[in-house]
Design a protein around this motif. Structure first.
Motif, PDB file in Angstrom:
ATOM      1  N   UNK A 112       0.839  -1.215   0.000  1.00  0.00           N
ATOM      2  CA  UNK A 112       0.000   0.000   0.000  1.00  0.00           C
ATOM      3  C   UNK A 112       0.863   1.250   0.000  1.00  0.00           C
ATOM      4  N   UNK A 113       1.905   1.262   0.861  1.00  0.00           N
ATOM      5  CA  UNK A 113       2.795   2.424   0.932  1.00  0.00           C
ATOM      6  C   UNK A 113       3.444   2.706  -0.418  1.00  0.00           C
ATOM      7  N   UNK A 114       3.815   1.648  -1.099  1.00  0.00           N
ATOM      8  CA  UNK A 114       4.494   1.785  -2.389  1.00  0.00           C
ATOM      9  C   UNK A 114       3.645   2.538  -3.397  1.00  0.00           C
ATOM     10  N   UNK A 115       2.331   2.459  -3.262  1.00  0.00           N
ATOM     11  CA  UNK A 115       1.452   3.130  -4.213  1.00  0.00           C
ATOM     12  C   UNK A 115       1.127   4.555  -3.778  1.00  0.00           C
ATOM     13  N   UNK A 116       1.411   4.870  -2.509  1.00  0.00           N
ATOM     14  CA  UNK A 116       1.118   6.227  -2.048  1.00  0.00           C
ATOM     15  C   UNK A 116       2.317   7.150  -2.202  1.00  0.00           C
ATOM     16  N   UNK A 117       3.481   6.562  -2.394  1.00  0.00           N
ATOM     17  CA  UNK A 117       4.708   7.336  -2.487  1.00  0.00           C
ATOM     18  C   UNK A 117       5.024   7.621  -3.957  1.00  0.00           C
TER      19      UNK A 117
END
Lengths: 321, 546
Positions: free
Chosen positions: B480-485
């Protein structure tokens, strides 16, 4: 005779429908579907299910069978899901080459195999017979892919006499008809030779054994006793009777004219129905698979009828009514 | 007599096939039929098999048809050799909320028929994907785009469903289609135009024949003189794998992509008219454990099985060359900017003692003395699904059968065809996925985002790609973090941690990273830059021929 043909033609209908019904049943039970080999993580299960619902709605197989029949009656044989084109068009693209290749191979093998079989039988255990027997056994035993690759290496790679792949030269696509015809022939020499050699051997074996049986029968001895020349005895009296099993063999080969030869098509990179059917299976392209099988079933049924009628033509003892 | 009969029979047969063969030709020559080949025409010939004639950027579903569409069509963006998005037909700006891309088309873009390509054509292309009866392979693109707004003739705004740094390359590389040429009232009408492509690219289709050839010639109206074709055309010739090297050696084709096998490398390197280009591909082969099974849910058991697998010997036995393959480590390709430092990864070098110790530790021991270990009363009996379409799953499972036996694990190798393996593992409902292990290959997209793939726990469902059933909350958080960054360096850190974690937990083992090889005739210049993110269609304007 006329009644017989009509009766046989009517019999084809239930047999054809029965085979198709079984085919729809098997396809229904086969694991995997048109979306099984989509390997794109962005295609979520919901998107895949929606796509499958459009391409291949989830219906009972007998409903699909009925729908197919209704549409086929109107000339629509389904939609090939991988090609996004009507099944009939996809088959049409491939059947020309298959038919030409198989027919050339069949004619070639009959013209070579049947006379060789006769000679072999009349001169049983001679050097010629032994040579032909060994030759035909090699022909039967040699796998197509081996022979194909061997001829490819010799004639296309080493000698460069013939092309190594394809059916035509794309640069001649707009050339005059006769030039194109010559180009097709040029491309089909090697493949039809490979396909024909194995069949030549089997035609030869069948003709030889059938001929041997006939030559030993009483009426041939009578014919000889009458003082007829050997030529007349063999070619007029014996040959016609010896042809009966050959006619069966030819009958069996007729569906082969359109079912294709996967190995030969693959080695020489030719379009063909055989390879198309394999692809339809591995990609679970069921409408195409059913289309090809329906066509083959019908051809096989008609070819059997033709073979039966040919019996009567070659053997006056066989009468239909 | 017989001879005459034969000749006439042969010619009628050939006439039949000639008619069948030319049926496609008439449809697409489109007025240009008269231009027959002049001597010395410069045509680049590609030996390939597998094109199906779906030459439509939003319908083509296989790599060979996609080669044709990437030559004839151009997308809004493309990628450079490092895998970064770069403008093709348009430049873009991303809104503050990372949700709206506003594209501005370059000046003077025209389709090959001379008509201008405007924002309306772009909108048409993407709206077609979103039509309710659209039944093609791009439905994921349609779902990713929430709204399309034409601002003026050259400007168009796309609002995405979710913000994601992967949005650009995932959705905006597909070719733009002419709205006039592709006007349709039903999906069937659209599909009927499959073999009459009209795009903005440097080549146009002249004709094609199923399983024979695709004949393309230079687009004389090409809008971008800098990238116009230097040769006269590109010809795809259908050649099967069996004969492809013979055709290359004969000079009947100019280039091809043979299977990446040691003998093919040797063969190409031995040709005096051709040379070899090879590179590591963006993908991997994998071996998935069904972690919903009690034995395989224990990470020590999975690690033990991997330690007891001599992958180095497998790679030697199967590929016979170090040049073509390397040991798989984690679910990111070494070609990617997101690939972790190798020191953070465990190579699981072959070690039967360590494997046995791990099994002992997990409480998996042989209690009844039959040579097979038990865990919670269940014998260690594993079923491995193997498909015969490729040879490597058979080789690997055969080696596992021998070496696992030595640590007391009984393996049953089950053969089924590829689609059946896919149906049994991925398509089946959770809880009904009837396997312990299966193996397959996977190609990755340029962006390393693993959402929806083999390692995303949310993709464990009927039809989802995660068949292992493994869920690790930290991994999910990282995805999830990878898609928000949106900062690539920071993203790389996230994916590196994620990849190392998969390497340690091995819900699915990455077996190997494989290379791709190309054989190219020495008369061709400009194709040697083929690489992992650069296919030959992107190099086509550089190509010259001797």
């Amino acid at each position: 005779m006329k009644n017989y043909i009509i009766r046989r033609l009517l019999q084809i209908i239930p047999v054809f429908l029965g085979i198709l019904f079984i085919l729809f049943f098997i396809v229904d039970r086969a694991p995997g579907g048109i979306t099984s080999n989509i390997m794109d993580p962005k295609m979520t299960p919901e998107l895949k299910a929606a796509l499958k619902a459009k391409l291949d709605p989830d219906l009972p197989f007998y409903t699909k069978f009925w729908n197919w029949l209704v549409q086929a009656a109107q000339g629509n044989f389904g939609f090939s899901q991988k090609h996004y084109r009507p099944v009939l068009d996809v088959i049409k693209d491939n059947i020309g080459c298959t038919f030409a290749l198989s027919l050339i191979a069949m004619i070639f093998s009959m013209l070579l195999g049947i006379p060789a079989g006769i000679v072999s039988a009349t001169k049983q255990y001679s050097h010629l017979d032994n040579f032909l027997t060994v030759f035909s056994l090699i022909g039967l035993a040699l796998p197509t892919f081996f022979l194909g690759l061997l001829l490819l290496k010799v004639f296309a790679v080493d000698l460069k006499w013939l092309p190594s792949f394809g059916l035509s030269d794309p640069k001649l696509a707009n050339a005059p008809f006769l030039t194109r015809l010559g180009d097709y022939a040029y491309h089909l020499i090697l493949p039809s030779l490979v396909l024909g050699l194995a069949e030549t051997a089997s035609f030869m074996r069948y003709t030889r054994s059938s001929m041997l049986e006939v030559i030993r029968s009483d009426y041939i001895r009578t014919a000889r006793a009458k003082g007829l020349s050997e030529k007349v005895v063999i070619y007029k009296h014996a040959f016609r009777n010896a042809m009966i099993p050959i006619v069966t063999l030819i009958g069996f080969r007729i569906p082969g004219l359109i079912s294709g030869a996967v190995m030969t098509e693959t080695i020489f990179s030719l379009p063909g129905v055989g390879k198309l059917a394999v692809e339809a299976t591995t990609t679970r392209n069921y409408p195409l698979l059913i289309g090809i099988n329906a066509m083959l079933t019908l051809t096989t049924l008609v070819a059997t009828l033709i073979a039966d009628l040919l019996y009567a033509a070659v053997d006056p003892r066989i009468k239909y009514d | 007599m017989n001879k005459k009969l034969l000749v006439s029979a042969l010619s009628s047969v050939l006439a039949l096939s000639a008619m069948a063969g030319c049926s496609n030709q008439t449809a697409q020559t489109g007025g240009e039929g008269g231009t027959t080949t002049a001597q010395g025409e410069q045509t680049l010939r590609f030996g390939v098999s597998g094109f199906e004639g779906v030459f439509d950027p939003i319908l083509s579903d296989n790599v060979y048809d996609s080669y044709v569409t990437s030559l004839i069509f151009e997308g809004l963006v493309t990628n450079d050799p490092t895998g970064e998005a770069v403008p093709k037909l348009a430049t873009w700006e991303l809104s503050e909320d990372n949700l709206t891309y506003t594209f501005t088309l370059k000046d003077g873009i025209t389709f090959s028929d001379g008509t201008p390509c405007t924002a309306e054509d772009v909108a048409f292309t993407y709206n077609t994907i979103k039509e309710p009866d659209y039944a093609g392979p791009r439905t994921a693109v349609g779902a990713a785009i929430a709204d399309i707004k034409v601002i003026d003739e050259k400007t168009i705004a796309f609002t995405m469903t979710d913000p994601s740094p992967a949005n650009l390359l995932n959705n905006f590389t597909y070719g733009i289609m002419s709205k006039d040429h592709y006007a349709h009232s039903s999906f069937e009408e659209l599909a009927a135009l499959n073999d009459q492509p009209l795009g903005t690219g440097p080549v146009v289709l002249k004709g094609w024949a199923a399983k024979q050839y695709v004949d393309m010639v230079k687009n004389e109206n090409y809008w971008d003189p800098e990238h116009a074709l230097k040769i006269d055309g590109v010809l795809f010739q259908n050649v099967e794998e069996d004969a492809i090297l013979a055709a290359l050696q004969n000079g009947e084709i100019d280039f091809c992509q043979p299977a990446a096998k040691a003998e093919n490398v040797e063969a190409v390197e031995g040709m005096d008219n051709s040379h070899l280009v090879s590179y590591l591909a963006n993908g991997y082969t994998f071996m998935c454990f069904n972690t919903t099974k009690p034995t395989l849910s224990d990470v020590r058991v999975r690690q033990a099985l991997v330690y007891a697998l001599d992958r180095e010997s497998f790679l030697q036995a199967e590929y016979g060359s170090d040049q073509l393959v390397s040991l798989g480590m984690c679910p990111v390709s070494p070609t990617s900017w997101a690939y972790p430092d190798v020191s953070d990864l465990n190579a699981y070098s072959y070690d039967l003692e360590k494997a046995a110790a791990l099994l002992d530790e997990a409480g998996c021991v042989d209690t009844d003395g039959d040579g097979i270990r038990e865990m919670n009363g269940e014998p260690m009996h594993l079923r491995w699904l193997v498909y015969p379409e490729a040879t490597w799953p058979g080789t690997l499972s055969g080696m596992a059968y021998d070496s696992w036996k030595q640590i007391g694990v009984d393996l049953e190798i089950v053969q089924m065809d590829f689609n059946t393996v896919a149906a049994t593992t991925m398509d089946a409902e959770p809880g009904q996925k009837d396997f312990d292990i299966y193996t397959m290959g996977f190609s990755l997209s340029i962006d390393p985002d693993p959402t929806g793939g083999l390692f995303d726990a949310d993709a464990y469902s009927a039809g989802g790609f995660n068949a292992s059933g493994f869920r690790d909350e930290r991994s999910q958080e990282l995805i999830k973090q990878g898609l928000q960054e949106f900062d690539q360096d920071k993203r790389a850190e996230i994916y590196k941690e994620w990849a190392a974690r998969q390497n340690e937990l091995v819900p699915t083992l990455i077996v190997a990273y494989r290379s791709e090889i190309w054989g190219i005739n020495n008369r061709v210049h400009g194709l040697d830059d083929i690489g992992v993110y650069t296919d030959f269609t992107q190099l086509i304007s550089n190509v010259t021929l001797d």
